[in-house]
Design an enzyme around this catalytic site. Structure first.
Site, PDB file in Angstrom:
ATOM      1  N   HIS A  90       0.897  -1.248  -0.062  1.00 26.76           N
ATOM      2  CA  HIS A  90       0.019   0.015  -0.137  1.00 26.76           C
ATOM      3  C   HIS A  90       0.821   1.539  -0.306  1.00 26.76           C
ATOM      4  CE1 HIS A  90      -2.240   3.693   1.082  1.00 26.76           C
ATOM      5  NE2 HIS A  90      -1.964   3.645   2.770  1.00 26.76           N
ATOM      6  N   HIS A 105       4.601   6.452   5.717  1.00 27.20           N
ATOM      7  CA  HIS A 105       3.961   6.937   6.445  1.00 27.20           C
ATOM      8  C   HIS A 105       2.663   6.368   7.433  1.00 27.20           C
ATOM      9  CE1 HIS A 105       1.206   5.535   2.910  1.00 27.20           C
ATOM     10  NE2 HIS A 105      -0.359   5.134   4.072  1.00 27.20           N
ATOM     11  N   GLU A 158       2.369   5.280  13.676  1.00 31.73           N
ATOM     12  CA  GLU A 158       0.636   5.077  13.966  1.00 31.73           C
ATOM     13  C   GLU A 158       1.092   3.319  13.629  1.00 31.73           C
ATOM     14  OE1 GLU A 158      -3.979   5.801  12.654  1.00 31.73           O
ATOM     15  OE2 GLU A 158      -2.385   6.311  10.968  1.00 31.73           O
ATOM     16  N   ASP A 159       1.601   2.559  13.021  1.00 30.51           N
ATOM     17  CA  ASP A 159       1.235   0.936  12.638  1.00 30.51           C
ATOM     18  C   ASP A 159       2.235  -0.230  13.477  1.00 30.51           C
ATOM     19  OD1 ASP A 159      -1.033   1.986  12.009  1.00 30.51           O
ATOM     20  OD2 ASP A 159      -1.300   1.359  10.288  1.00 30.51           O
ATOM     21  N   ASP A 199      -2.622   8.308  -0.952  1.00 30.91           N
ATOM     22  CA  ASP A 199      -3.607   7.779  -0.186  1.00 30.91           C
ATOM     23  C   ASP A 199      -5.041   7.195  -0.276  1.00 30.91           C
ATOM     24  OD1 ASP A 199      -3.313   5.780   2.969  1.00 30.91           O
ATOM     25  OD2 ASP A 199      -4.024   7.328   3.447  1.00 30.91           O
ATOM     26  N   ASP A 257     -23.398  15.206 -27.514  1.00 30.16           N
ATOM     27  CA  ASP A 257     -23.114  15.837 -28.810  1.00 30.16           C
ATOM     28  C   ASP A 257     -22.331  17.327 -28.730  1.00 30.16           C
ATOM     29  OD1 ASP A 257     -24.941  15.404 -30.299  1.00 30.16           O
ATOM     30  OD2 ASP A 257     -27.002  16.359 -29.814  1.00 30.16           O
TER      31      ASP A 257
END
Length: 713
Positions: free
Chosen positions: A51, A75, A79-80, A142, A262
């Site tokens: 990701h 990024h 956080e993870d 993201d 058109d």
């Protein structure tokens, strides 16, 4: 860890504009990211690292600098994973760490209300953009990859994310001029939000495409040949509108699919601005020009830096042609917006520190959003205000000095004044458009010169909120009113508390800092003025607060001199208290009337006439009643309602209204009804200074031969 072939797409795209050393750092970041996310997977089951690498690849397509690509890869690390901001700074530098930290802080907060969550996350996004706009570019990448892989989510979650994408992220991409990302976000959001509509429209476009391709190619060759004859080195491209654009046009203009199809669209890319204008002349000599459809965004660029000439002509086969003419540099800006002139490109510290016009416009927009954010009451107000700003159909007007101000279509002189400066907006009293005096609610038109006439005081009118269109004007007016209300509520609250304290033989001036501090601690308030504001706004009862103070100082069992209770002077009402005192619409009190005050949690102090039928209900709540009277120097004008019984003949209403105007009295509202065949009942709500003024008006009307009876309601 990613295998060499797995990041080929990212490396190949980065290699097109970055040097070998910078590409090597991106490979190192990929390896570090893979190590940090080891063992983590996405809902689809694939390793998580793909990701952030996909996000970096999206940003490489718009040629962002190496720091942006590294930050995109990392990024989600803070956080993870167990790695910290300092770990990233040690490996890749402080700038990358700051960007990653900025993206991390956009993480979800916990809210009961999903609208509040969306609004607060958006507010945080704007603050992060102000520090480094690359944060939002990574967030856009993201979101784009998440939209590409949205199919693994539940249908309800897909729709929620799609709505947020269409409401917030796609407009931000458009506002920053990154049309390549905006268009894909819109189409993916459309597909997830309305899958059946998307499928039907997609099938219709594919079916029609075969019939159109031959016509498009013939017209393209005709235009290309004419450019060659005129020796203009340009390339002509037929272009299709993307599906969401077609859908919006059909919905907003209520047009059938065949009507939209058109219209054939072409883009002509040349080398210089001069060639753009020469090409425009060539197009108008080749095909008949459609009046009113020409726009010069080269002379006056859009607010996101977009530049191009737009025109529409009658083409062959009876079709309309929409034509865009621009240089290759302008095309780059159209596709990539702020990224096309990114000041951090190549080595992260470009030697050319002069920001481009795209950078300046983006910075100006973010600065404007920060002003709105600071004055907004809460996140939901902020989001609602900014949504107005994210969907501009713009006009261009001039200051008296010739500066160009960009505003959304429908903007008024008040919007213009606030766009120039907040204090100019606050001080606005009148406006001239091309030297002609006009009402402040007049919609502005492109090309006009606007001259704002200022008063001596900063005093915005709350009625402006009924017609202003820009987020800045709306938020600044509300911000001023909120502070004015707060100041007025504090003054009124102090008067009310002083009056209630006198009932306990105490003086407001005698309250020590210790007593005040103790009370606000008990009431769990931040400061003394907050208590006074609550009193003035009707959120607390002054008699109850006064009793709390008395009990705290003297003890609950200490006797009070009850002879003085209720015998002190009523609270004087001067009419200049502004927004914290309201005069009841049921009885319209005016100076000279006997009055009573009632504390309302919604409106603060509401003044009624003592004879008002609603006062009986009010007196059932004595703790909310307040003894008030008119100050001898009461100022201003007040509403009063009168009823006339007049002869039912032609011109009666005009005669009565004209007579009221002769006495220099304004009519606020009027209604008329037939009493019988001979007489009408007319109700007028008028502005008067006091009872004496009202009596003058009524006597004057009574003299009219057509008026049979007159009374105050």
């Amino acid at each position: 860890m990613p295998t060499p072939h797995s990041i080929d797409g990212l490396i190949n795209k980065a290699s097109l504009y970055l040097n070998e050393e910078q590409v090597a750092r991106i490979k190192i970041a990929s390896e570090f990211g893979a190590l940090a996310h080891q063992g983590q997977t996405r809902k689809s089951g694939e390793e998580y690292i793909w990701h952030p690498i996909a996000v970096a690849e999206i940003l490489a397509e718009i040629q962002l600098d190496q720091e942006s690509l590294i930050a995109a890869i990392l990024h989600d690390v803070i956080e993870d994973t167990p790695y910290s901001k300092q770990d990233i700074a040690d490996r890749f530098g402080d700038s990358v760490a700051e960007i990653v930290d900025g993206v991390t802080k956009l993480g979800k907060l916990e809210f009961d209300n999903p609208q509040e969550a969306q609004a607060e996350n958006f507010r945080k996004m704007i603050l992060a953009m102000a520090r480094d706009i690359r944060v939002i570019l990574i967030k856009l990448g993201d979101r784009l990859h998440n939209m590409r892989t949205l199919g693994v989510m539940r249908p309800d979650k897909q729709r929620r994310i799609a709505r947020e994408t269409l409401d917030i992220f796609a407009p931000i991409a458009g506002r920053l001029g990154i049309n390549a990302i905006r268009i894909e976000l819109e189409d993916l959001g459309f597909k997830a939000m309305y899958p059946r509509r998307f499928a039907v429209l997609e099938a219709a476009v594919k079916k029609a495409r075969g019939n159109r391709n031959e016509i498009v190619e013939q017209i393209r060759e005709t235009i290309q040949n004419r450019l060659n004859q005129e020796e203009i080195p340009g390339k002509v491209f037929g272009r299709e509108k993307h599906l969401y654009s077609l859908y919006k046009k059909m919905r907003n203009k209520r047009q059938h699919f065949s009507d939209i199809l058109d219209i054939f669209a072409f883009r002509i890319i040349v080398n210089t601005a001069d060639e753009c204008y020469r090409t425009l002349g060539t197009m108008h000599s080749l095909y008949k020009f459609l009046p009113g459809r020409f726009k010069d965004y080269i002379g006056i660029p859009k607010s996101n830096g977009y530049q191009s000439l737009h025109t529409a002509v009658f083409g062959p086969y009876g079709v309309h042609l929409e034509v865009q003419i621009r240089t290759s540099a302008m095309q780059e800006v159209s596709e990539h917006g702020i990224a096309a002139h990114w000041q951090y490109k190549q080595d992260g510290s470009s030697s050319d520190k002069t920001p481009s016009h795209v950078d300046l416009r983006a910075q100006e927009w973010v600065k404007n959003l920060l002003e709105i954010q600071q004055s907004a009451g809460n996140s939901l107000d902020f989001l609602e205000n900014v949504k107005i700003d994210l969907f501009p159909d713009v006009i261009y007007v001039f200051t008296p000095k010739g500066d160009i101000i960009t505003l959304p279509k429908g903007a008024t002189p008040v919007d213009f004044a606030y766009a120039v400066h907040t204090n100019i907006g606050h001080a606005t009293v009148a406006c001239r458009i091309d030297k002609q005096l006009v009402p402040l609610r007049t919609p502005l038109e492109s090309g006009k010169t606007i001259n704002i006439i200022k008063g001596k005081e900063l005093q915005p009118n709350p009625a402006w909120l009924n017609f202003v269109t820009t987020a800045k004007a709306r938020s600044q007016i509300r911000h001023y009113m909120k502070h004015q209300h707060s100041d007025e509520a504090i003054i009124l609250g102090q008067k009310m508390l002083a009056k209630s304290l006198r009932n306990f033989n105490m003086a407001y001036e005698g309250l020590t800092q210790e007593i005040r501090h103790e009370l606000i601690e008990v009431l769990k308030l931040e400061h003394w003025e907050q208590l006074l504001e609550d009193l003035g706004s009707g959120n607390r009862m002054a008699p109850l607060v006064a009793k709390q103070i008395h009990d705290a100082v003297l003890g609950a069992d200490d006797e009070v001199n009850h002879k003085n209770i209720g015998s002190d002077t009523p609270l004087p009402i001067s009419g200049t208290e502004g927004m914290v005192i309201h005069f009841a619409n049921c009885c319209h009190p005016i100076p000279g009337d006997q009055i009573v005050g009632f504390i309302s949690t919604e409106k603060g102090l509401v003044i009624h006439r003592s004879s008002c039928s609603n006062v009986k209900n009010i007196k059932n709540h004595p703790e909310k009643c307040l003894d008030v009277n008119w100050d001898k120097d009461a100022q201003g004008t007040y509403l009063a309602e009168i009823q006339l019984e007049a002869k039912n003949q032609r011109g009666t209403l005009a005669t009565v209204a004209n007579q009221i105007a002769k006495i220099n009295t304004d009519i606020e509202r009027v209604r008329s009804e037939d009493k019988d065949e001979s007489y009408s009942l007319m109700h007028f709500v008028i502005n008067v200074r006091d009872r004496v003024h009202l009596a003058q008006v009524m006597r004057s009307l009574k003299r009219l031969p057509i008026v049979e009876k007159i009374q105050r309601i």
